[in-house]
Design an enzyme around this catalytic site. Structure first.
Site, short mmCIF file in Angstrom:
data_model
loop_
_atom_site.label_atom_id
_atom_site.label_comp_id
_atom_site.label_asym_id
_atom_site.label_seq_id
_atom_site.Cartn_x
_atom_site.Cartn_y
_atom_site.Cartn_z
N GLY A 61 0.78 -1.23 0.00
CA GLY A 61 0.00 0.00 0.00
C GLY A 61 0.81 1.28 0.00
N PRO A 93 4.57 -5.05 -1.11
CG PRO A 93 6.68 -4.20 -1.71
CD PRO A 93 6.01 -5.24 -0.85
NE ARG A 102 -0.83 2.23 -5.74
CZ ARG A 102 -2.07 2.15 -6.24
NH1 ARG A 102 -2.34 2.64 -7.42
NH2 ARG A 102 -3.04 1.58 -5.54
NE ARG A 105 -4.60 2.82 -10.61
CZ ARG A 105 -4.48 4.02 -10.11
NH1 ARG A 105 -4.08 5.03 -10.90
NH2 ARG A 105 -4.69 4.26 -8.85
CE1 TYR A 122 -10.15 1.65 -7.93
CE2 TYR A 122 -8.38 1.86 -9.54
CZ TYR A 122 -9.16 1.08 -8.69
OH TYR A 122 -8.91 -0.26 -8.64
CB CYS A 135 -19.57 2.30 -26.98
SG CYS A 135 -19.04 2.23 -28.69
CE1 TYR A 181 -3.13 -3.66 -8.01
CE2 TYR A 181 -1.94 -1.65 -7.48
CZ TYR A 181 -2.34 -2.92 -7.15
OH TYR A 181 -1.93 -3.46 -5.95
N1 LLP Z 1 -1.22 -6.82 -0.01
C1 LLP Z 1 -2.54 -7.01 0.00
C2 LLP Z 1 -3.11 -7.96 0.95
C3 LLP Z 1 -3.34 -6.30 -0.91
O1 LLP Z 1 -4.66 -6.47 -0.90
C4 LLP Z 1 -2.76 -5.39 -1.83
C5 LLP Z 1 -3.54 -4.64 -2.80
C6 LLP Z 1 -1.36 -5.25 -1.80
C7 LLP Z 1 -0.63 -5.98 -0.87
C8 LLP Z 1 -0.62 -4.34 -2.73
O2 LLP Z 1 -0.97 -3.01 -2.60
P1 LLP Z 1 -0.07 -1.89 -3.29
O3 LLP Z 1 1.27 -1.93 -2.62
O4 LLP Z 1 0.01 -2.23 -4.74
O5 LLP Z 1 -0.82 -0.63 -3.06
N2 LLP Z 1 -6.51 -1.46 -8.37
C9 LLP Z 1 -6.21 -0.47 -7.38
C10 LLP Z 1 -5.38 -1.00 -6.26
C11 LLP Z 1 -5.96 -2.23 -5.57
C12 LLP Z 1 -5.10 -2.75 -4.48
C13 LLP Z 1 -5.62 -4.03 -3.92
N3 LLP Z 1 -4.80 -4.65 -2.91
C14 LLP Z 1 -5.56 0.72 -8.09
O6 LLP Z 1 -5.40 0.69 -9.31
O7 LLP Z 1 -5.22 1.72 -7.46
#
Ligand code: LLP
Length: 416
Positions: A238, A273, A275, A311, A315, A343, A371
């Site tokens: 996150g 991580p 993103r 995205r 969002y 469309c 993503y």
């Molecule tokens: N760990 C768990 C348990 C998760 O559910 C997630 C993401 C991550 C790690 C990785 O999160 P990151 O480091 O990538 O923020 N589609 C959305 C993001 C959905 C994230 C879902 N869970 C977007 O495009 O912003």
């Protein structure tokens, strides 16, 4: 950093994006190997000296080349489906360094994960524990498990990607966790190995992350007093990145905060991580098809669409759009909504941007490494884009553009 203008052309590392478009066509995702390595390196450096595992969250970008690159750097993996497990294995990733999360694991997926020998199943409900016990009994193995605990901490991010609050579907309730651990510890078919949490995506400050770490540690200590010792603490992913003008805290700040909370503890610290590892390492390359002046708005119609990068539609996410030919200083740039051919009124990649572009010009939608491709679809029977990995002055096509015939293989017409 790895995407910069050189002699007036936007490049990924040493490779000009117009060269990629000429060879592979558009739309096309372009990733920089160096950018992925640099981002991963930030986590590795911050964690050095501590028993830790960086479990890259495969859902962010699951191209085999990306997984293989990270496996070579020593990453483990966070997966959420049997499909992602298959990708990790196909790319040479180690199942023993892989954690399986997600609220809806099927019996088949649990079997597949146990047979592969994953590090841990992150359980999200009591019903799932019962299912894992049954599958493990059937296979005659002991299933390594952790609970994903909902620490009820506000990650202060978009409601769609905030996951650690009471009202979210994810994790087991903090107040329930001790009872569930005690229950799991009594089952001979499972071995309790860890605890996990993930409070949401795109965190900009380390505060909520460190609060969550403290709540998870408090729980770990209570479990310890009850005789349940854990081998790892997984604090999730996150970590935010910059899309526009956000100023996310450096990775080291998140990590140092967690290390402070966990000082003196022996558990392996796991982070997952997604993103932050791949987001800034990718761009979506697209070509302008038409300029369409409208009554109240001007549109730039490009050949990428919401099916390629959802995205913005989903969002209202903001992605920088850069022309591949460096704009001349002083040239008047009209304001456009940059839209695709799909469309749907939500089919936009960017709104109200000043771009000097003509039909045939190339644009790069930045920060699309996470993503992006993974959330793409075939809506409007559009073949999914190609993917290219740049490495210095070389480019590798790491996924062919889908062909139209691929899109209806498997369909059939009944013999009425
Ligand atoms: N760990 C768990 C348990 C998760 O559910 C997630 C993401 C991550 C790690 C990785 O999160 P990151 O480091 O990538 O923020 N589609 C959305 C993001 C959905 C994230 C879902 N869970 C977007 O495009 O912003």
């Amino acid at each position: 950093m790895e995407f910069a203008y050189r002699q007036g052309v936007l490049c990924a590392e040493q490779v000009p994006l117009d060269e990629i478009a000429r060879r592979v066509g558009t739309p096309c995702y372009v990733y920089s190997r160096a950018a992925i390595e640099r981002a991963y390196g930030e986590f590795a450096r911050a964690l050095s000296g501590r028993r830790a595992l960086i479990a890259y969250s495969v859902k962010a970008n699951s191209n085999l080349a990306v997984i293989a690159l990270l496996a070579r750097l020593g990453a483990g993996f966070d997966i959420v489906s049997g499909g992602e497990l298959a990708r990790v294995r196909a790319a040479g990733g180690d199942p023993r360094r892989t954690l399986f999360s997600g609220v809806g694991k099927t019996e088949g997926e649990i079997r597949q994960a146990l047979e592969a020998g994953v590090l841990c199943l992150n359980l999200e409900s009591e019903a799932e524990l019962a299912r894992v016990v049954a599958v493990a009994a059937h296979l005659g193995v002991r299933a390594p498990v952790a609970f994903r605990v909902n620490p009820d901490v506000d990650a202060k991010t978009h409601p769609y990607i905030s996951t650690g609050m009471r009202q979210n579907k994810f994790g087991v309730a903090y107040a329930e966790a001790e009872r569930l651990y005690a229950l799991a510890a009594r089952q001979p078919q499972v071995q309790v190995v860890g605890i996990g949490c993930h409070i949401g995506s795109l965190m900009l400050g380390a505060g909520p992350f460190v609060d969550a770490a403290a709540r998870i540690l408090a729980l770990t200590q209570r479990l310890e007093r009850e005789g349940i010792r854990l081998a790892h603490i997984d604090l999730g992913g996150g970590f935010g990145i910059r899309y526009r003008d956000e100023a996310p805290a450096p990775i080291a700040e998140f990590v140092d905060g967690a290390l402070g909370v966990l000082a003196g503890r022996n558990e392996t610290l796991i982070l997952d991580p997604g993103r932050a590892v791949v987001g800034n390492a990718g761009a979506l390359l697209t070509r302008v098809e038409y300029l369409k002046p409208g009554e109240s708005k001007n549109f730039l119609v490009v050949d990428a669409a919401m099916n390629d990068l959802i995205r913005p539609a989903l969002y209202d996410a903001w992605h920088e759009v850069r022309p591949v030919r460096e704009p001349q200083a002083g040239v008047r740039a009209p304001v456009f909504d940059i839209v695709g051919p799909v469309c749907e009124s939500a089919d936009f990649l960017a709104r109200e941007r000043a771009v000097a572009a003509a039909p045939g010009d190339l644009l790069a939608v930045m920060t699309a490494g996470a993503y992006g491709m993974v959330m793409s679809s075939n809506y409007n029977t559009r073949p999914r884009a190609a993917e290219v990995m740049v490495d210095g002055s070389r480019m590798h096509v790491v996924r062919q553009r889908e062909r139209l015939a691929d899109l209806y293989t498997g369909e059939s017409i009944p013999s009425w």
